[in-house]
Design a protein around this motif. Structure first.
Motif, PDB file in Angstrom:
ATOM      1  N   THR A  21       0.858  -1.180   0.000  1.00 52.09           N
ATOM      2  CA  THR A  21       0.000   0.000   0.000  1.00 52.09           C
ATOM      3  C   THR A  21       0.900   1.237   0.000  1.00 52.09           C
ATOM      4  O   THR A  21       2.129   1.120   0.163  1.00 52.09           O
ATOM      5  CB  THR A  21      -0.904   0.043   1.249  1.00 52.09           C
ATOM      6  OG1 THR A  21      -0.090   0.323   2.402  1.00 52.09           O
ATOM      7  CG2 THR A  21      -1.633  -1.282   1.447  1.00 52.09           C
ATOM      8  N   PRO A  22       0.350   2.424  -0.157  1.00 51.20           N
ATOM      9  CA  PRO A  22       1.186   3.624  -0.101  1.00 51.20           C
ATOM     10  C   PRO A  22       1.992   3.745   1.189  1.00 51.20           C
ATOM     11  O   PRO A  22       3.036   4.405   1.203  1.00 51.20           O
ATOM     12  CB  PRO A  22       0.158   4.760  -0.229  1.00 51.20           C
ATOM     13  CG  PRO A  22      -0.918   4.160  -1.087  1.00 51.20           C
ATOM     14  CD  PRO A  22      -1.030   2.729  -0.612  1.00 51.20           C
ATOM     15  N   GLN A  23       1.546   3.090   2.259  1.00 56.20           N
ATOM     16  CA  GLN A  23       2.300   3.120   3.519  1.00 56.20           C
ATOM     17  C   GLN A  23       3.611   2.343   3.421  1.00 56.20           C
ATOM     18  O   GLN A  23       4.489   2.470   4.282  1.00 56.20           O
ATOM     19  CB  GLN A  23       1.447   2.558   4.658  1.00 56.20           C
ATOM     20  CG  GLN A  23       0.343   3.502   5.150  1.00 56.20           C
ATOM     21  CD  GLN A  23      -0.746   3.729   4.127  1.00 56.20           C
ATOM     22  OE1 GLN A  23      -1.244   2.778   3.521  1.00 56.20           O
ATOM     23  NE2 GLN A  23      -1.128   4.982   3.917  1.00 56.20           N
ATOM     24  N   ASP A  24       3.744   1.529   2.362  1.00 54.28           N
ATOM     25  CA  ASP A  24       4.964   0.739   2.173  1.00 54.28           C
ATOM     26  C   ASP A  24       5.969   1.430   1.256  1.00 54.28           C
ATOM     27  O   ASP A  24       6.950   0.817   0.831  1.00 54.28           O
ATOM     28  CB  ASP A  24       4.602  -0.639   1.599  1.00 54.28           C
ATOM     29  CG  ASP A  24       3.782  -1.461   2.568  1.00 54.28           C
ATOM     30  OD1 ASP A  24       4.235  -1.636   3.706  1.00 54.28           O
ATOM     31  OD2 ASP A  24       2.684  -1.907   2.190  1.00 54.28           O
ATOM     32  N   ILE A  25       5.735   2.690   0.957  1.00 52.39           N
ATOM     33  CA  ILE A  25       6.670   3.449   0.119  1.00 52.39           C
ATOM     34  C   ILE A  25       7.827   3.949   0.981  1.00 52.39           C
ATOM     35  O   ILE A  25       7.623   4.621   1.990  1.00 52.39           O
ATOM     36  CB  ILE A  25       5.957   4.635  -0.558  1.00 52.39           C
ATOM     37  CG1 ILE A  25       4.887   4.110  -1.521  1.00 52.39           C
ATOM     38  CG2 ILE A  25       6.961   5.512  -1.300  1.00 52.39           C
ATOM     39  CD1 ILE A  25       4.031   5.208  -2.130  1.00 52.39           C
ATOM     40  N   ALA A  26       9.039   3.592   0.601  1.00 54.73           N
ATOM     41  CA  ALA A  26      10.232   4.016   1.346  1.00 54.73           C
ATOM     42  C   ALA A  26      10.716   5.391   0.898  1.00 54.73           C
ATOM     43  O   ALA A  26      11.157   6.211   1.710  1.00 54.73           O
ATOM     44  CB  ALA A  26      11.350   2.985   1.180  1.00 54.73           C
ATOM     45  N   LYS A  27      10.665   5.644  -0.413  1.00 58.63           N
ATOM     46  CA  LYS A  27      11.107   6.933  -0.947  1.00 58.63           C
ATOM     47  C   LYS A  27      10.076   7.430  -1.960  1.00 58.63           C
ATOM     48  O   LYS A  27       9.629   6.671  -2.820  1.00 58.63           O
ATOM     49  CB  LYS A  27      12.480   6.799  -1.620  1.00 58.63           C
ATOM     50  CG  LYS A  27      13.603   6.422  -0.662  1.00 58.63           C
ATOM     51  CD  LYS A  27      14.926   6.305  -1.416  1.00 58.63           C
ATOM     52  CE  LYS A  27      16.056   5.900  -0.469  1.00 58.63           C
ATOM     53  NZ  LYS A  27      17.350   5.771  -1.192  1.00 58.63           N
ATOM     54  N   ASN A  28       9.744   8.711  -1.840  1.00 59.56           N
ATOM     55  CA  ASN A  28       8.754   9.326  -2.718  1.00 59.56           C
ATOM     56  C   ASN A  28       9.260  10.713  -3.104  1.00 59.56           C
ATOM     57  O   ASN A  28       8.779  11.740  -2.633  1.00 59.56           O
ATOM     58  CB  ASN A  28       7.407   9.419  -1.992  1.00 59.56           C
ATOM     59  CG  ASN A  28       6.277   9.900  -2.887  1.00 59.56           C
ATOM     60  OD1 ASN A  28       6.474  10.200  -4.056  1.00 59.56           O
ATOM     61  ND2 ASN A  28       5.080   9.987  -2.319  1.00 59.56           N
ATOM     62  N   PRO A  29      10.299  10.753  -3.953  1.00 58.11           N
ATOM     63  CA  PRO A  29      10.975  12.024  -4.244  1.00 58.11           C
ATOM     64  C   PRO A  29      10.081  13.097  -4.849  1.00 58.11           C
ATOM     65  O   PRO A  29      10.365  14.291  -4.693  1.00 58.11           O
ATOM     66  CB  PRO A  29      12.083  11.618  -5.228  1.00 58.11           C
ATOM     67  CG  PRO A  29      11.639  10.312  -5.798  1.00 58.11           C
ATOM     68  CD  PRO A  29      10.902   9.631  -4.708  1.00 58.11           C
ATOM     69  N   ARG A  30       9.007  12.705  -5.509  1.00 54.08           N
ATOM     70  CA  ARG A  30       8.102  13.696  -6.095  1.00 54.08           C
ATOM     71  C   ARG A  30       6.929  14.026  -5.161  1.00 54.08           C
ATOM     72  O   ARG A  30       6.036  14.779  -5.541  1.00 54.08           O
ATOM     73  CB  ARG A  30       7.556  13.180  -7.432  1.00 54.08           C
ATOM     74  CG  ARG A  30       8.627  12.984  -8.499  1.00 54.08           C
ATOM     75  CD  ARG A  30       8.053  12.350  -9.752  1.00 54.08           C
ATOM     76  NE  ARG A  30       9.108  12.001 -10.693  1.00 54.08           N
ATOM     77  CZ  ARG A  30       9.544  12.796 -11.659  1.00 54.08           C
ATOM     78  NH1 ARG A  30       8.998  13.987 -11.835  1.00 54.08           N
ATOM     79  NH2 ARG A  30      10.515  12.410 -12.464  1.00 54.08           N
ATOM     80  N   ASN A  31       6.942  13.410  -3.994  1.00 48.73           N
ATOM     81  CA  ASN A  31       5.856  13.625  -3.036  1.00 48.73           C
ATOM     82  C   ASN A  31       4.493  13.343  -3.673  1.00 48.73           C
ATOM     83  O   ASN A  31       3.527  14.095  -3.504  1.00 48.73           O
ATOM     84  CB  ASN A  31       5.893  15.047  -2.472  1.00 48.73           C
ATOM     85  CG  ASN A  31       4.988  15.216  -1.261  1.00 48.73           C
ATOM     86  OD1 ASN A  31       4.769  14.281  -0.493  1.00 48.73           O
ATOM     87  ND2 ASN A  31       4.441  16.416  -1.082  1.00 48.73           N
ATOM     88  N   LEU A  32       4.450  12.243  -4.429  1.00 47.46           N
ATOM     89  CA  LEU A  32       3.205  11.871  -5.089  1.00 47.46           C
ATOM     90  C   LEU A  32       2.131  11.556  -4.048  1.00 47.46           C
ATOM     91  O   LEU A  32       2.408  10.950  -3.012  1.00 47.46           O
ATOM     92  CB  LEU A  32       3.419  10.645  -5.986  1.00 47.46           C
ATOM     93  CG  LEU A  32       4.406  10.803  -7.150  1.00 47.46           C
ATOM     94  CD1 LEU A  32       4.551   9.484  -7.892  1.00 47.46           C
ATOM     95  CD2 LEU A  32       3.956  11.916  -8.097  1.00 47.46           C
ATOM     96  N   LYS A  33       0.904  11.942  -4.360  1.00 46.43           N
ATOM     97  CA  LYS A  33      -0.236  11.618  -3.510  1.00 46.43           C
ATOM     98  C   LYS A  33      -1.071  10.573  -4.239  1.00 46.43           C
ATOM     99  O   LYS A  33      -1.171  10.591  -5.469  1.00 46.43           O
ATOM    100  CB  LYS A  33      -1.048  12.872  -3.209  1.00 46.43           C
ATOM    101  CG  LYS A  33      -0.283  13.901  -2.388  1.00 46.43           C
ATOM    102  CD  LYS A  33      -1.095  15.162  -2.164  1.00 46.43           C
ATOM    103  CE  LYS A  33      -0.384  16.112  -1.207  1.00 46.43           C
ATOM    104  NZ  LYS A  33       0.984  16.453  -1.645  1.00 46.43           N
ATOM    105  N   PHE A  34      -1.680   9.672  -3.477  1.00 49.83           N
ATOM    106  CA  PHE A  34      -2.391   8.558  -4.093  1.00 49.83           C
ATOM    107  C   PHE A  34      -3.876   8.593  -3.744  1.00 49.83           C
ATOM    108  O   PHE A  34      -4.251   8.764  -2.591  1.00 49.83           O
ATOM    109  CB  PHE A  34      -1.768   7.233  -3.660  1.00 49.83           C
ATOM    110  CG  PHE A  34      -0.350   7.088  -4.134  1.00 49.83           C
ATOM    111  CD1 PHE A  34      -0.084   6.635  -5.414  1.00 49.83           C
ATOM    112  CD2 PHE A  34       0.711   7.467  -3.328  1.00 49.83           C
ATOM    113  CE1 PHE A  34       1.219   6.538  -5.874  1.00 49.83           C
ATOM    114  CE2 PHE A  34       2.018   7.379  -3.777  1.00 49.83           C
ATOM    115  CZ  PHE A  34       2.278   6.904  -5.058  1.00 49.83           C
ATOM    116  N   LYS A  35      -4.681   8.439  -4.788  1.00 46.85           N
ATOM    117  CA  LYS A  35      -6.128   8.391  -4.626  1.00 46.85           C
ATOM    118  C   LYS A  35      -6.587   6.975  -4.958  1.00 46.85           C
ATOM    119  O   LYS A  35      -6.442   6.524  -6.099  1.00 46.85           O
ATOM    120  CB  LYS A  35      -6.807   9.400  -5.558  1.00 46.85           C
ATOM    121  CG  LYS A  35      -8.323   9.443  -5.427  1.00 46.85           C
ATOM    122  CD  LYS A  35      -8.917  10.519  -6.336  1.00 46.85           C
ATOM    123  CE  LYS A  35     -10.427  10.580  -6.186  1.00 46.85           C
ATOM    124  NZ  LYS A  35     -11.017  11.631  -7.073  1.00 46.85           N
TER     125      LYS A  35
END
Length: 276
Positions: free
Chosen positions: A172-186
């Motif tokens: 799930t999005p909670q399992d993202i370690a790095k998000n350099p673009r600060n993407l948001k998920f819908k």
């Protein structure tokens, strides 16, 4: 004229499934031993029902198979209908999705033969390339466990995010370690992802829904899932115990015939890929 019945989830919830179909199974969830009558197969409209329609119109009669195709718009009812015997088989899903479904719902659906792969893709009405997504961009992803994980893996494979080590088919999005673009998920229902494209910056869309929405995965996807060594091939499935139904065996053989392979390749031009 197309001879395929269409069902909405709402209509099915009202009990339409049971009308005229009880002869296909016991309704108690036990595997049927009555192999007379037409083989009733639940399928997503695109490409599954289209492939089955090709078999019905061009191959089934010669093989002695009476095939009836019923279209469903969601990913739940085809399995529950197969489990309770309202239909004899279904054709719409992959192994990780089925494993998750059986585990969570206590169903006993098993694969018979894998037919094709629909590559998952990232699409956008606002940017032409994935690396053009701006910081804070919103990406729609399917809200079922397996397809959401698959979507996140697709984004990770393209370097848009990095997932934690060891993340499997329930990411799930909670399992993202790095998000350099600060993407948001819908998170939205898989069938609604194409419709979300006007409201978000990009969306990860299942192949069948992309095709239904007029998208061409091989051409329009900003990022497309690799078919190599993919566990996401779509297969014909039945309730455990019905694998030896002679009608199912006939259909399995027809679905993996040279004629069907050519049909898939010619019609979908790389947006749907034969898996046999």
């Amino acid at each position: 004229m197309r001879n395929t019945a269409k069902f909405s989830t709402a209509a099915l919830a009202a009990g339409a499934l049971t009308l005229g179909l009880t002869a296909c199974g016991s309704g108690s969830g036990s595997a049927s031993s009555d192999y007379s009558g037409p083989l009733v197969v639940a399928a997503s409209p695109t490409p599954h029902a289209q492939i089955l329609d090709f078999v019905k119109k061009n191959l089934a009669k010669k093989a002695g198979l009476d095939l009836e195709v019923k279209e469903f718009q969601d990913y739940i009812v085809p399995n529950t209908a197969t489990e309770d015997g309202s239909v004899d088989a279904n054709y719409f899903q992959n192994q990780p999705y089925l494993d998750d479904f059986n585990k969570k719902r206590g169903t006993h659906i098993v694969p018979v033969v894998t037919v094709h792969l629909e590559p998952l893709g990232l699409y956008s009405h606002k940017v032409k390339k994935a690396d053009a997504l701006k910081s804070g961009a919103t990406v729609a992803v399917p809200n079922d466990a397996v397809n959401e994980a698959r979507a996140l893996k697709l984004l990770a494979a393209d370097g848009l995010i990095t997932l934690k080590d060891g993340v499997g088919d329930e990411a799930t999005p909670q399992d993202i370690a790095k998000n350099p673009r600060n993407l948001k998920f819908k998170e939205v229902e898989a069938a609604q992802t194409p419709r979300s494209l006007d409201d978000v910056d990009a969306a990860v869309v299942n192949g069948n829904y992309a095709i239904s929405a007029g998208l061409k995965p091989a051409k329009d996807a900003l990022v497309l899932e690799s078919a190599k060594n993919s566990p996401y091939g779509n297969f014909l499935a039945v309730k455990k115990g019905n694998e030896k139904d002679p009608r199912v065996r006939k259909l399995a053989k027809l679905l993996t015939s040279p004629q069907v392979k050519k049909f898939i390749e010619d019609k979908y031009q790389g947006s749907v890929i034969p898996s046999f």
